[in-house]
Design a protein around this motif. Structure first.
Motif, PDB file in Angstrom:
ATOM      1  N   TRP A 117     -18.978   3.566   3.539  1.00  8.33           N
ATOM      2  CA  TRP A 117     -17.914   2.923   4.309  1.00  8.33           C
ATOM      3  C   TRP A 117     -18.184   1.424   4.441  1.00  8.33           C
ATOM      4  O   TRP A 117     -19.320   1.000   4.523  1.00  8.33           O
ATOM      5  N   PHE A 153      -9.452   4.113   7.137  1.00 11.24           N
ATOM      6  CA  PHE A 153      -9.498   4.832   8.402  1.00 11.24           C
ATOM      7  C   PHE A 153      -9.696   3.821   9.518  1.00 11.24           C
ATOM      8  O   PHE A 153     -10.595   2.978   9.442  1.00 11.24           O
ATOM      9  N   VAL A 161      -9.464  10.456   1.884  1.00 11.08           N
ATOM     10  CA  VAL A 161      -9.388   9.269   2.729  1.00 11.08           C
ATOM     11  C   VAL A 161      -9.700   8.014   1.920  1.00 11.08           C
ATOM     12  O   VAL A 161     -10.581   8.013   1.070  1.00 11.08           O
ATOM     13  N   ASN A 203      -6.497  12.109   9.287  1.00  6.68           N
ATOM     14  CA  ASN A 203      -6.146  10.967  10.135  1.00  6.68           C
ATOM     15  C   ASN A 203      -6.321   9.626   9.423  1.00  6.68           C
ATOM     16  O   ASN A 203      -6.399   8.586  10.077  1.00  6.68           O
ATOM     17  N   ALA A 204      -6.369   9.660   8.119  1.00  9.72           N
ATOM     18  CA  ALA A 204      -6.554   8.441   7.338  1.00  9.72           C
ATOM     19  C   ALA A 204      -5.342   7.522   7.454  1.00  9.72           C
ATOM     20  O   ALA A 204      -4.206   7.991   7.525  1.00  9.72           O
ATOM     21  N   GLU A 205      -5.607   6.244   7.480  1.00  8.58           N
ATOM     22  CA  GLU A 205      -4.536   5.248   7.450  1.00  8.58           C
ATOM     23  C   GLU A 205      -3.874   5.267   6.072  1.00  8.58           C
ATOM     24  O   GLU A 205      -2.682   5.133   5.947  1.00  8.58           O
ATOM     25  N   ILE A 237     -11.164  13.398   9.306  1.00  6.84           N
ATOM     26  CA  ILE A 237     -11.056  12.029   8.790  1.00  6.84           C
ATOM     27  C   ILE A 237      -9.968  11.955   7.729  1.00  6.84           C
ATOM     28  O   ILE A 237      -9.142  11.047   7.735  1.00  6.84           O
ATOM     29  N   ASN A 238      -9.951  12.915   6.809  1.00  6.61           N
ATOM     30  CA  ASN A 238      -8.917  12.931   5.765  1.00  6.61           C
ATOM     31  C   ASN A 238      -7.515  13.036   6.356  1.00  6.61           C
ATOM     32  O   ASN A 238      -6.592  12.348   5.914  1.00  6.61           O
ATOM     33  N   SER A 265      -4.650   7.082   1.838  1.00  7.98           N
ATOM     34  CA  SER A 265      -5.452   8.029   1.077  1.00  7.98           C
ATOM     35  C   SER A 265      -5.430   7.656  -0.407  1.00  7.98           C
ATOM     36  O   SER A 265      -4.656   6.822  -0.838  1.00  7.98           O
TER      37      SER A 265
END
Length: 104
Positions: free
Chosen positions: A52, A72, A69, A98-100, A95-96, A102
């Motif tokens: 990250w 995020f 993702v 709620n990703a901003e 996380i996947n 993908s």
């Protein structure tokens, strides 16, 4: 009379410092945009802080949209994100989902 003026002056200072403390202590952290730099869909890789990095919204996109993702939002710095990723209740699926954004 002098003591009451002194008392009110001290009381005003205590109130002022209290207001400064409470407003600075409860400021919300602005969300930071982080990008997942790996293409691995393995849970362990998604939850690894080494994969990250912080980015800004003007950074190049991740390419074709998919189910992995890419970016995020998280309220905190890299240390806070690491703590979040290491928390047993954090899942790669969360996380996947709620990703901003993908990627494939």
């Amino acid at each position: 009379m002098k003591t009451s003026k002194l008392f009110f002056g001290l009381a005003a200072l205590v109130i002022a410092f209290g207001l400064i403390f409470t407003t600075s202590a409860f400021k919300a952290k602005a969300p930071v945009l982080y990008q997942y730099t790996s293409n691995s869909s393995n849970d362990a890789d998604i939850l690894d802080i080494q994969n990250w990095q912080p980015v800004d919204e003007n950074s190049p996109s991740c390419g074709t949209a998919g189910s992995l993702v890419c970016r995020f939002y998280f309220d905190g710095d890299m240390n806070d994100l690491q703590d979040y990723l290491e928390n047993p209740s954090t899942t790669a699926a969360h996380i996947n989902s709620n990703a901003e954004s993908s990627k494939l």
